[in-house]
Design an enzyme around this catalytic site. Structure first.
Site, PDB file in Angstrom:
ATOM      1  CE  LYS A 144      11.933 -46.190  14.757  1.00  0.00           C
ATOM      2  NZ  LYS A 144      11.304 -47.518  14.674  1.00  0.00           N
ATOM      3  CG  HIS A 150      14.658 -44.767  17.272  1.00  0.00           C
ATOM      4  ND1 HIS A 150      13.859 -43.672  17.523  1.00  0.00           N
ATOM      5  CD2 HIS A 150      14.079 -45.820  17.921  1.00  0.00           C
ATOM      6  CE1 HIS A 150      12.839 -44.046  18.277  1.00  0.00           C
ATOM      7  NE2 HIS A 150      12.943 -45.336  18.536  1.00  0.00           N
TER       8      HIS A 150
END
Length: 230
Positions: free
Chosen positions: A141, A137
């Protein structure tokens, strides 16, 4: 349908508000900094006073729990797009939804492709008990591992009785990506999903806010509504 968006100024919130406006289903938004020109308010009470049919909560924990529970307790169907909910928090939201006789939907990942990836991984686990997960990600995040990776591992473990290790990558340039690797004698099965833009979450998001008004109690994941899609 009138949908309010909590976290309206975030990355996902901005995409959600634009999509709902295109569908003529946007009611208002909630953010720390109000913006009257975009119908965005800073008070939860003010947002709920506009009487939305559905709250789409795209905030992060611990605020997500507080916002969603308050909405459900006031009789507003709620879709939650935040991960990191504890079993106790899920139980409290489920009880509130049952008490009010309305629907609540907890969706760690709005991508239809990611939902199918988890389904396929669950099927593969019946034949390949040895598995590992690599989730990748963007660098902003906060949770690690992702909610999708944890849910995938849980499904694999339920069928194979083995624990799938999770490897997390956080780098600039990534959005949301996951590989599930199943190893067998002389072979490797890889199931992968990639979200290259946040627009990939819009179809599942719209499906969720439209389905939750027909539900009662708490449902988990897009899996719970996929069968009702045309």
């Amino acid at each position: 349908m009138r949908v309010a968006v909590a976290g309206a100024m975030g990355r996902m919130g901005t995409v959600a508000c634009e999509a709902l406006r295109r569908e003529n289903e946007y009611c208002c938004g909630l953010a720390r900094i109000p913006d009257p020109s975009r119908e965005i308010v800073a008070s939860l009470d003010e947002m709920l006073a506009r009487r939305p049919d559905v709250l789409l909560d795209l905030t992060t924990q611990p605020g997500s729990y507080e916002i969603s529970l308050a909405a459900v307790e006031r009789g507003i169907c709620t879709v939650v797009g935040s991960s990191g909910w504890s079993a106790e928090q899920r139980a409290a939201l489920a009880k509130a939804a049952e008490t009010r006789g309305i629907g609540a939907l907890l969706v760690p990942n709005f991508s239809l492709g990611a939902t199918l990836m988890m389904r396929f991984a669950e099927e593969a686990a019946r034949f390949f008990p040895d598995a590992e997960i690599v989730e990748m990600h963007h660098s902003n995040k906060k949770d690690k591992p992702s909610g999708t990776a944890r849910e995938t591992a849980s499904r694999i473990e339920a069928l194979s009785r083995t624990t799938a290790a999770i490897h997390s990558v956080r780098l600039p340039g990534l959005v949301a990506h996951q590989e599930v690797l199943f190893g067998g004698s002389g072979e490797l099965l890889t199931i992968r999903h990639d979200s290259f833009t946040r627009e990939s979450f819009v179809p599942g998001m719209l499906a969720a806010v439209r389905a939750v008004v027909t539900r009662r109690g708490l449902s988990i994941g897009l899996d719970s509504i996929l069968e009702s899609r045309p």
